[in-house]
Design a protein around this motif. Structure first.
Motif, PDB file in Angstrom:
ATOM      1  N   HIS A  26       0.805  -1.224   0.000  1.00  0.00           N
ATOM      2  CA  HIS A  26       0.000   0.000   0.000  1.00  0.00           C
ATOM      3  C   HIS A  26       0.838   1.274   0.000  1.00  0.00           C
ATOM      4  O   HIS A  26       0.433   2.284  -0.590  1.00  0.00           O
ATOM      5  CB  HIS A  26      -0.922  -0.004   1.229  1.00  0.00           C
ATOM      6  CG  HIS A  26      -2.025   1.009   1.158  1.00  0.00           C
ATOM      7  ND1 HIS A  26      -3.132   0.840   0.360  1.00  0.00           N
ATOM      8  CD2 HIS A  26      -2.180   2.212   1.775  1.00  0.00           C
ATOM      9  CE1 HIS A  26      -3.942   1.894   0.484  1.00  0.00           C
ATOM     10  NE2 HIS A  26      -3.379   2.740   1.339  1.00  0.00           N
ATOM     11  N   PHE A  27       2.015   1.247   0.664  1.00  0.00           N
ATOM     12  CA  PHE A  27       2.762   2.486   0.887  1.00  0.00           C
ATOM     13  C   PHE A  27       4.125   2.556   0.200  1.00  0.00           C
ATOM     14  O   PHE A  27       4.669   3.650   0.029  1.00  0.00           O
ATOM     15  CB  PHE A  27       2.967   2.714   2.394  1.00  0.00           C
ATOM     16  CG  PHE A  27       1.701   2.977   3.146  1.00  0.00           C
ATOM     17  CD1 PHE A  27       1.124   4.245   3.165  1.00  0.00           C
ATOM     18  CD2 PHE A  27       1.070   1.961   3.847  1.00  0.00           C
ATOM     19  CE1 PHE A  27      -0.049   4.498   3.856  1.00  0.00           C
ATOM     20  CE2 PHE A  27      -0.112   2.195   4.545  1.00  0.00           C
ATOM     21  CZ  PHE A  27      -0.672   3.467   4.547  1.00  0.00           C
ATOM     22  N   ILE A  57       9.899   3.956   3.035  1.00  0.00           N
ATOM     23  CA  ILE A  57       8.667   4.662   3.409  1.00  0.00           C
ATOM     24  C   ILE A  57       8.980   5.889   4.259  1.00  0.00           C
ATOM     25  O   ILE A  57       9.717   5.791   5.256  1.00  0.00           O
ATOM     26  CB  ILE A  57       7.724   3.716   4.174  1.00  0.00           C
ATOM     27  CG1 ILE A  57       7.368   2.506   3.293  1.00  0.00           C
ATOM     28  CG2 ILE A  57       6.458   4.446   4.611  1.00  0.00           C
ATOM     29  CD1 ILE A  57       6.473   1.497   3.962  1.00  0.00           C
ATOM     30  N   MET A  61       4.399   9.044   7.279  1.00  0.00           N
ATOM     31  CA  MET A  61       3.236   8.196   7.030  1.00  0.00           C
ATOM     32  C   MET A  61       2.854   7.335   8.228  1.00  0.00           C
ATOM     33  O   MET A  61       1.959   6.490   8.126  1.00  0.00           O
ATOM     34  CB  MET A  61       3.494   7.287   5.816  1.00  0.00           C
ATOM     35  CG  MET A  61       3.507   8.016   4.497  1.00  0.00           C
ATOM     36  SD  MET A  61       3.650   6.872   3.096  1.00  0.00           S
ATOM     37  CE  MET A  61       3.345   7.995   1.724  1.00  0.00           C
ATOM     38  N   MET A  65      -0.290   4.747   8.343  1.00  0.00           N
ATOM     39  CA  MET A  65      -0.053   3.302   8.311  1.00  0.00           C
ATOM     40  C   MET A  65      -0.772   2.599   9.464  1.00  0.00           C
ATOM     41  O   MET A  65      -1.360   1.527   9.278  1.00  0.00           O
ATOM     42  CB  MET A  65       1.446   3.012   8.364  1.00  0.00           C
ATOM     43  CG  MET A  65       2.176   3.362   7.089  1.00  0.00           C
ATOM     44  SD  MET A  65       3.873   2.714   7.065  1.00  0.00           S
ATOM     45  CE  MET A  65       4.596   3.666   8.390  1.00  0.00           C
TER      46      MET A  65
END
Length: 221
Positions: A26-27, A57, A61, A65
């Motif tokens: 997803h990230f 990452i 975030m 997350m």
């Protein structure tokens, strides 16, 4: 009777999917996939692989997350009942995970109590996420790159003399620990590797299966 101790993995075991993989999908940028493949092929250590994955990452975030996993992580069926079973039968249940504290503790907060939770730690003080390793390999570990070294953790635990060690897991991070267990309850990658390496194991899909295995094997009388 001396009660057994249980060492249970988190990602892909307590949760239905591996949360690190979910986060990466997803990230992270596409560069995460070759790193993951190298870890699974064991050409890259778990410690190096996880370090490289999270370095992809941005630290900014973090909250996103955590919220993402709160919304998407699914606890495997029967886990609540399994925890209650261990408490009722006075079995020490340790969570031992190659996962990271910032998502493990929020997901587990509705369950427990556990004897202890062992996992890696994340730092968000730099531009990208860095990982800290509070449970490194000891001198007896042959891998030296486990990250959260589960066999080394086992050797630090105070367990009653004669207590059997039950290992529950699903992945590459559980393989060395499985070799030390008296009873292995496995699924997915761990089950495959146990079969290849001749390690006896019992398959499971839910934690109801785990309770049934403990009852059938007579570890509780």
């Amino acid at each position: 009777m001396t009660r057994p101790i249980i060492l249970c993995d988190f990602d892909g075991t307590i949760t239905e999917t591996d949360n690190i993989i979910s986060l990466m999908k997803h990230f992270a940028p596409p560069e995460w996939e070759p790193i993951k493949d190298a870890v699974l092929e064991r050409s890259l250590s778990i410690k190096e692989g996880v370090t490289q994955l999270f370095s992809l990452i941005p630290s900014s975030m973090k909250d996103e997350m955590i919220q993402y996993l709160r919304n998407t992580a699914v606890i495997r069926k029967g886990f609540k009942e399994f925890v209650e079973y261990t408490i009722e039968n006075r079995i020490s249940l340790y969570i031992v995970s190659g996962g990271i504290d910032f998502f493990i503790h929020p997901i587990l907060e509705a369950y427990g109590p556990f004897q202890e939770v062992f996992c890696n730690e994340a730092s968000f003080s730099e531009t990208t996420i860095s990982i800290r390793w509070p449970y490194p390999c000891d001198e007896q570990c042959g891998s030296k790159g486990c990250g959260c070294c589960k066999p080394s953790i086992l050797r630090t635990l105070s367990k009653p003399e004669g207590a059997s060690v039950i290992v529950i897991g699903d992945s590459v991070t559980d393989l060395e620990l499985a070799k030390q267990g008296d009873m292995v309850i496995a699924r997915d990658y761990l089950a495959q590797k146990c079969k290849e390496d001749g390690i006896p194991f019992i398959s499971f899909e839910t934690f109801h299966d785990c309770i049934e295995a403990l009852e059938k094997e007579g570890v509780i009388t």
